[in-house]
Design an enzyme around this catalytic site. Structure first.
Site, PDB file in Angstrom:
ATOM      1  N   GLY A  46       0.851  -1.188   0.000  1.00 37.99           N
ATOM      2  CA  GLY A  46       0.000   0.000   0.000  1.00 37.99           C
ATOM      3  C   GLY A  46       0.878   1.227   0.000  1.00 37.99           C
ATOM      4  O   GLY A  46       2.073   1.151   0.311  1.00 37.99           O
ATOM      5  N   GLN A  51       2.755  10.129   1.775  1.00 39.28           N
ATOM      6  CA  GLN A  51       4.111   9.602   1.908  1.00 39.28           C
ATOM      7  C   GLN A  51       5.049  10.105   0.813  1.00 39.28           C
ATOM      8  O   GLN A  51       6.278  10.042   0.966  1.00 39.28           O
ATOM      9  CB  GLN A  51       4.077   8.065   1.900  1.00 39.28           C
ATOM     10  CG  GLN A  51       3.386   7.481   3.134  1.00 39.28           C
ATOM     11  CD  GLN A  51       3.309   5.984   3.075  1.00 39.28           C
ATOM     12  OE1 GLN A  51       2.353   5.430   2.508  1.00 39.28           O
ATOM     13  NE2 GLN A  51       4.266   5.298   3.624  1.00 39.28           N
ATOM     14  N   CYS A  91       6.110  -0.040   7.829  1.00 38.99           N
ATOM     15  CA  CYS A  91       5.721   1.159   7.084  1.00 38.99           C
ATOM     16  C   CYS A  91       6.915   1.644   6.264  1.00 38.99           C
ATOM     17  O   CYS A  91       8.038   1.714   6.764  1.00 38.99           O
ATOM     18  CB  CYS A  91       5.276   2.266   8.048  1.00 38.99           C
ATOM     19  SG  CYS A  91       4.759   3.787   7.244  1.00 38.99           S
ATOM     20  N   HIS A 133      -4.379   1.475   7.533  1.00 40.41           N
ATOM     21  CA  HIS A 133      -3.025   2.030   7.685  1.00 40.41           C
ATOM     22  C   HIS A 133      -2.835   3.217   6.743  1.00 40.41           C
ATOM     23  O   HIS A 133      -2.329   4.272   7.132  1.00 40.41           O
ATOM     24  CB  HIS A 133      -1.999   0.924   7.383  1.00 40.41           C
ATOM     25  CG  HIS A 133      -0.570   1.352   7.430  1.00 40.41           C
ATOM     26  ND1 HIS A 133       0.301   0.992   8.427  1.00 40.41           N
ATOM     27  CD2 HIS A 133       0.161   2.124   6.574  1.00 40.41           C
ATOM     28  CE1 HIS A 133       1.483   1.532   8.204  1.00 40.41           C
ATOM     29  NE2 HIS A 133       1.435   2.227   7.073  1.00 40.41           N
ATOM     30  N   GLU A 134      -3.293   3.049   5.482  1.00 42.94           N
ATOM     31  CA  GLU A 134      -3.124   4.132   4.497  1.00 42.94           C
ATOM     32  C   GLU A 134      -4.021   5.324   4.814  1.00 42.94           C
ATOM     33  O   GLU A 134      -3.618   6.472   4.639  1.00 42.94           O
ATOM     34  CB  GLU A 134      -3.415   3.611   3.080  1.00 42.94           C
ATOM     35  CG  GLU A 134      -2.581   2.435   2.617  1.00 42.94           C
ATOM     36  CD  GLU A 134      -1.081   2.621   2.829  1.00 42.94           C
ATOM     37  OE1 GLU A 134      -0.386   1.600   2.934  1.00 42.94           O
ATOM     38  OE2 GLU A 134      -0.597   3.774   2.905  1.00 42.94           O
ATOM     39  N   HIS A 137      -2.425   7.498   7.214  1.00 40.42           N
ATOM     40  CA  HIS A 137      -1.441   8.399   6.588  1.00 40.42           C
ATOM     41  C   HIS A 137      -2.128   9.670   6.084  1.00 40.42           C
ATOM     42  O   HIS A 137      -1.609  10.778   6.254  1.00 40.42           O
ATOM     43  CB  HIS A 137      -0.746   7.714   5.400  1.00 40.42           C
ATOM     44  CG  HIS A 137       0.429   6.862   5.773  1.00 40.42           C
ATOM     45  ND1 HIS A 137       1.538   7.331   6.420  1.00 40.42           N
ATOM     46  CD2 HIS A 137       0.666   5.549   5.558  1.00 40.42           C
ATOM     47  CE1 HIS A 137       2.415   6.358   6.604  1.00 40.42           C
ATOM     48  NE2 HIS A 137       1.913   5.258   6.084  1.00 40.42           N
TER      49      HIS A 137
END
Ligand code: K2U
Ligand code: ZN
Length: 173
Positions: A46, A51, A91, A133-134, A137
């Protein structure tokens, strides 16, 4: 198509709140393409736009074993959560660090495709972990935020020491 540089903890730009996408245009298509290329290059499953220092609500995933099931989510929102699971997460923005995180076992997600068409899908297992998780972010949150302040400080020190060693000029001998 381009491989983009990935920001690394504790870079403050990783804490930026991504804004919603309003234009489903060629620029968005290029960003999605770059996210996929960067994710596959880095062997991730992912990657969020945050990021690569693009602060818009866009994320990509591919949790298939064959690495042939790309999924892009624009302006994603979780509309249902069910159950819980614990997964040892890593990550790409926190290299070499792994920690157990508890998240929902199953999520129902509403999002747009890069062309602007709306869709809903249900994810479970590793795909559900990755999506959550994404989405963290995109909200400026990192999986290390689930660690105790002491553990998070240890992670910061370890990464900063590793970077100092990477930057050291090799001795002449
Ligand atoms: O956001 C990222 O840094 C990409 C992560 C996403 C991810 C983290 C934890 C659990 C699932 C997904 C990278 O893909 S980390 C590398 C990785 C690869 C396979 C399985 C788990 C983590
Ligand atoms: Zn991550």
């Amino acid at each position: 198509m381009a491989i983009r540089e990935i920001l690394e903890f504790p870079d403050p730009r990783l804490r930026t709140q991504a804004r919603a996408v309003e234009e489903f245009d060629g620029q968005l298509a290029n960003l999605v393409e770059d996210l996929f290329e960067t994710m596959y290059q880095e062997q991730g499953i992912g990657l969020a736009a945050t990021q690569v220092n693009e602060h818009v609500r866009v994320l990509v995933m591919d949790t298939s074993d064959e690495r042939n099931r790309p999924m892009a989510f624009v302006n994603p929102e979780i509309i249902e959560r069910d159950g819980t699971q614990v997964y040892e997460e890593g990550c790409l923005s926190v290299p070499g660090i792994y920690a157990k995180v508890e998240r929902a076992e199953q999520v129902r997600v509403r999002a747009r495709h890069p062309d602007g068409t709306a869709f809903e899908t249900e994810l479970d297992g590793l795909s559900a972990v990755c999506l959550q998780h994404e989405m963290d972010h995109l909200a400026g949150k990192l999986f290390v935020d689930y660690l105790s302040p002491l553990k998070r400080q240890m992670v910061r020190k370890r990464l900063e020491k590793a970077r100092r060693q990477d930057n050291r000029v090799p001795s002449a001998t």
